[in-house]
Motif scaffolding. Structure first.
Motif, PDB file in Angstrom:
ATOM      1  N   ALA B 184       0.742  -1.342   0.141  1.00  0.00           N
ATOM      2  CA  ALA B 184       0.160   0.052  -0.090  1.00  0.00           C
ATOM      3  C   ALA B 184       1.073   1.200   0.098  1.00  0.00           C
ATOM      4  O   ALA B 184       0.413   2.455  -0.386  1.00  0.00           O
ATOM      5  CB  ALA B 184      -1.013  -0.039   1.375  1.00  0.00           C
ATOM      6  N   THR B 195      -4.464   1.462  -3.147  1.00  0.00           N
ATOM      7  CA  THR B 195      -4.389   2.678  -2.104  1.00  0.00           C
ATOM      8  C   THR B 195      -4.260   4.023  -2.888  1.00  0.00           C
ATOM      9  O   THR B 195      -5.047   4.882  -2.765  1.00  0.00           O
ATOM     10  CB  THR B 195      -3.373   2.450  -1.091  1.00  0.00           C
ATOM     11  OG1 THR B 195      -3.382   1.213  -0.870  1.00  0.00           O
ATOM     12  CG2 THR B 195      -3.557   3.542   0.059  1.00  0.00           C
ATOM     13  N   PHE B 212     -11.644   4.991   1.297  1.00  0.00           N
ATOM     14  CA  PHE B 212     -10.910   4.310   1.965  1.00  0.00           C
ATOM     15  C   PHE B 212     -11.540   3.066   2.406  1.00  0.00           C
ATOM     16  O   PHE B 212     -11.083   1.839   2.505  1.00  0.00           O
ATOM     17  CB  PHE B 212     -10.250   5.034   3.179  1.00  0.00           C
ATOM     18  CG  PHE B 212      -8.996   6.198   2.455  1.00  0.00           C
ATOM     19  CD1 PHE B 212      -8.287   5.592   1.623  1.00  0.00           C
ATOM     20  CD2 PHE B 212      -9.464   7.526   2.833  1.00  0.00           C
ATOM     21  CE1 PHE B 212      -7.384   6.626   1.101  1.00  0.00           C
ATOM     22  CE2 PHE B 212      -8.568   8.289   2.255  1.00  0.00           C
ATOM     23  CZ  PHE B 212      -7.390   7.988   1.463  1.00  0.00           C
TER      24      PHE B 212
ATOM     25  N   VAL C  65      -3.884   1.805   4.748  1.00  0.00           N
ATOM     26  CA  VAL C  65      -5.233   2.314   4.586  1.00  0.00           C
ATOM     27  C   VAL C  65      -6.024   2.658   5.787  1.00  0.00           C
ATOM     28  O   VAL C  65      -6.819   3.530   6.010  1.00  0.00           O
ATOM     29  CB  VAL C  65      -5.857   1.081   3.866  1.00  0.00           C
ATOM     30  CG1 VAL C  65      -7.218   1.213   3.586  1.00  0.00           C
ATOM     31  CG2 VAL C  65      -5.233   0.946   2.505  1.00  0.00           C
TER      32      VAL C  65
END
Ligand SMILES: Nc1ncnc2c1ncn2[C@@H]1O[C@H](COP(=O)(O)OP(=O)(O)O)[C@@H](O)[C@H]1O
Ligand SMILES: [Mg+2]
Lengths: 257, 245, 239
Positions: B184, B195, B212, C65
């Motif tokens: 990511a 991402t 997200f 994330v």
């Protein structure tokens, strides 16, 4: 009026585990200085009875009175019986000390720290005083020179005598013993029984689960024989151990004599 | 056909009604997914190929072979992957004059430095995983092979490695998921991975949850699929190690 | 002396921020880990379910994330919550999520999930009889935890705790992405300004290795501390 001179009184105690009844209405009255032994086959409910006395197990029914103070219970939402006031339970536990079959000394503390822990953390006794008292108790059980040893560095007999000192440090009004010599090698049993004998002679109130018939006969003044959660027979050791009336007690005693 | 379109109708009308989940952004997410899978898959495969000889060398009795490999794994496991990525990315890009050489053809695309960093990183972790598995080969297996007069190379190839691979499987499965998650960070060197796609959509619509949360669910689905695959492989390959019932 | 083009002091500040962030996250992670390990071992099905979903989600989603979600989404979420509180109860609250808080909270939540497995195993490794002995003398639940359960449990938890800490330390590098000036961020800025990546990235890498070595030493000391009473050799803490 509640009788405050009676250290421990239990009336009609019932307890079941997952619907299996284990105790079916047990009563007991310990006067000051009484030494009561509980005998019975394995699984007859002796440990459960003893553990109910200081509420390590919660009895389903029955009365528990310590020095005239009855323990209050309530029923929670799931239908389980709970003490009304945990503070009361903690207070009462501090007055009844238990000695376990497996000693249960705390392995990360030295012997003297084990003995000091409850007085310091429960009774809020100053450390210096607790240490002094602990050392005196260790001397009594013959372990003065082991004070700074860890439990793993001691024999089973020494550990159990240490555990007795730990129980004594609370100045208990009643001492509860659950098979204190069953986990010991035979040659170490004598020392522990000797200490217990002295405590009895001192006039301490004791309730002892044991398989040591000599101890029951020579030291205790009352014997209760449990069978399937009921008192099958009880009385003075001289009577019921020499001339048991019930067939079950006769069978229980037979192989030993 | 009729039924299908009636089923799709509400979905399509919902998609028309919002700005975020449009065919455009889906295309973005899709290319992000492709980039992520590409990055992770290629670095895992090359890393695995490098890790096997390194793991053998890591257990060598020769200090001059063993120590450098240990040092390599120590460096790459002891420092953040992000630093390794920056070193690979800027380390080449800032070599004076490099933009005029044919190498720039590769280095211009950040995916190559990223692949370099990810590959070396997973190679270091995988080396240690295999090394541990080789070290824990049951003595009996080695002695039995010796008893048959196998030479060292044959023994390694036929006995030690196959059994070590099987034992390393659960730990390697964790490493694969770890790499998926670690990848990511690729978006910081302007690679549009999953991402990166989410970040773009967040910045464009100022919709952090839609962006997200959506990729979080995608990553979760990928992670659990990988986990399931490894569970399946373990059952197939490690079945003989379980107690017979 | 290394000439760091004047970035030396800022790198040092960055390394302090990294340490501060890592230690605070560790604290939060340990608390969350203890809580969710207790939840996993509790008799309440709801608590067990929540704790299991928590670890499952954290295991499935990349750290970065989660961090982006919390940093960019958290403020909006909190604004919505405070707006609602304002409209319902007429109480006005302002909470600002800055990058440092988002970093600590995210890393704490992530590693809390990993710690919960470590602590669950450690809780189970403590002999129930030893806790009962504490209760039997009238110790309050907190005293039982503090004087008996916790020290005995730590002996089993320390190896896992040490591993988690080493991973956590490296994870703090991610906060540079949400704009915090930790040592990675300072090095990246210096690199972009001076075009000398090795000059800045290598000292930072060494910084991580140094912190890791010092932690290793601390954990060894801690293990010896919690191993007291179990063996003279000090090698039995993983049994
Ligand atoms: N925590 C428990 N859960 C379920 N059953 C129990 C539990 N504790 C004791 N029992 C059951 O209660 C019965 C009496 O046990 P116990 O009081 O330990 O007997 P004793 O000490 O006389 O050997 C046994 O059948 C035992 O299996
Ligand atoms: Mg028993």
């Amino acid at each position: 009026m509640a009788d405050t001179s009676i250290p421990l009184e239990i009336n009609h105690l019932h307890k079941s585990f997952n619907g299996n009844p284990v105790l079916n209405g047990l009563s007991l009255k310990a006067q000051k200085g009484d030494v009561i032994t509980l005998i019975g086959a394995s699984g007859s409910g002796k440990s459960t009875f003893l553990r109910c006395m200081n509420l390590l197990e919660m009895p389903d029914q029955g009365e528990l009175i310590v020095h005239g103070e009855a323990i209050g219970f309530k029923v929670d939402r799931k239908g389980q019986r709970q003490p009304e006031d945990w503070k009361q339970v903690e207070r009462i536990r501090a007055r009844l000390s238990m000695v376990f079959q497996n000693f249960n000394l705390w392995p990360h503390m030295t012997l003297i720290e084990n003995v000091m822990a409850a007085p310091v953390h429960v009774l809020k006794m100053p450390k210096a005083q607790a240490r002094e008292k602990g050392m005196a108790l260790l001397k009594r059980v013959g372990l003065s020179e082991r004070a700074s040893y860890f439990p793993t560095q001691m024999s089973g007999g020494q550990q159990q005598r240490g555990a007795i000192a730990r129980a004594l440090a609370m100045d208990p009004e009643v001492m509860l013993f659950d098979e204190p010599t069953s986990a010991l090698d035979p040659e170490l049993v004598g020392d522990v029984l000797h200490v217990m004998h002295e405590l009895a002679d001192e006039g301490r109130t004791m309730i002892v689960v044991t398989h040591e018939m000599d101890f029951a006969r020579d030291v205790s003044n009352h014997v209760m024989f449990l069978h399937q959660g009921l008192i099958e027979e009880q009385g003075a050791p001289g009577d019921i151990l020499t001339s048991p009336r019930s067939e079950r007690l006769q069978q229980f005693l037979a192989p030993r004599y | 056909m009729e039924q299908l379109s009636t089923l799709w109708q509400p979905v399509l009308s919902w998609m028309n009604g919002n700005d975020i989940f449009t065919p455009n952004t889906f295309e973005m997410y899709w290319s992000g997914l492709v980039n992520t899978v590409h990055l992770v898959f290629v670095s895992l495969v090359i890393g695995l190929i490098i890790a096997v000889p390194l793991a053998i060398a890591r257990g060598s009795s020769n200090l001059w072979i063993r120590k450098p490999v240990w040092f390599f794994t120590y460096l790459f496991r002891g420092t953040p992957l992000l630093i390794q990525l920056y070193l690979a990315y800027y380390g080449f890009a800032f070599i004076p004059g490099i933009q005029d050489t044919w190498l720039w053809f590769f280095l211009e695309d950040p995916i190559y430095p990223a692949l370099l960093a990810f590959t070396l990183n997973t190679a270091a972790y995988t080396t240690e995983i295999f090394h541990g598995a080789i070290q824990s080969t049951p003595r009996g297996e080695i002695e039995a092979a010796r008893a048959y007069g196998m030479n060292r190379f044959t023994m390694l190839r036929r006995i030690v490695l196959p059994s070590a691979f099987r034992r390393a499987l659960p730990a390697y499965g964790n490493e694969v998921i770890f790499m998926l998650h670690a990848s990511a960070i690729a978006f910081v060197v302007s690679i549009t991975d999953l991402t990166g796609a989410a970040y773009y959509i967040y910045a464009r619509f100022y919709a952090p949850f839609a962006a997200f949360l959506f990729v979080a669910v995608l990553y979760m689905a990928l992670s659990f699929s990988i986990q399931g695959l490894f569970k399946y492989l373990e059952k197939r390959l490690l079945g003989h190690l379980k107690p017979q019932s | 002396m290394l000439d760091l083009h004047g970035y030396g002091p800022r790198l040092l500040e960055g390394s302090l921020l990294t340490l501060e962030l890592a230690l605070l996250s560790l604290l939060l992670a340990v608390l969350l880990g203890l809580l969710s390990a207790s939840a996993k071992l509790s008799s309440s099905r709801i608590l067990r379910g929540i704790a299991h979903v928590y670890t499952l989600v954290i295991r499935g989603v990349p750290d970065l994330v989660l961090m982006l979600l919390l940093f960019y989404g958290g403020q909006i979420g909190i604004n919505m919550a405070t707006d609602w509180i304002y409209s319902e109860f007429d109480v006005d609250i302002f909470i600002n999520i800055n990058a440092f808080v988002a970093g600590v909270v995210t890393i704490g939540i992530i590693f809390g999930a990993y710690m919960s497995e470590t602590f669950r195993g450690a809780f189970l490794a403590v002999d129930e009889g030893l806790l009962e002995a504490g209760r039997a003398y009238g110790m309050r639940p907190w005293a039982v935890f503090r004087h008996i359960r916790f020290p005995l449990m730590m002996r089993h938890a320390l190896p896992g705790l040490g591993n988690n800490w080493m991973v956590l330390l490296k994870t703090t590098a991610l906060v540079s992405i949400i704009g915090l000036s930790d040592m990675v961020k300072v090095a990246a800025e210096a690199t972009k300004a001076t075009h000398e990546p090795f000059l800045f990235m290598i000292p930072v890498a060494l910084g991580y290795l140094l912190i890791a070595s010092v932690s290793e030493w601390c954990f060894m000391k801690l293990r010896q501390r919690f191993d007291i009473g179990f063996s003279s050799g000090g090698s039995s803490w993983n049994n």
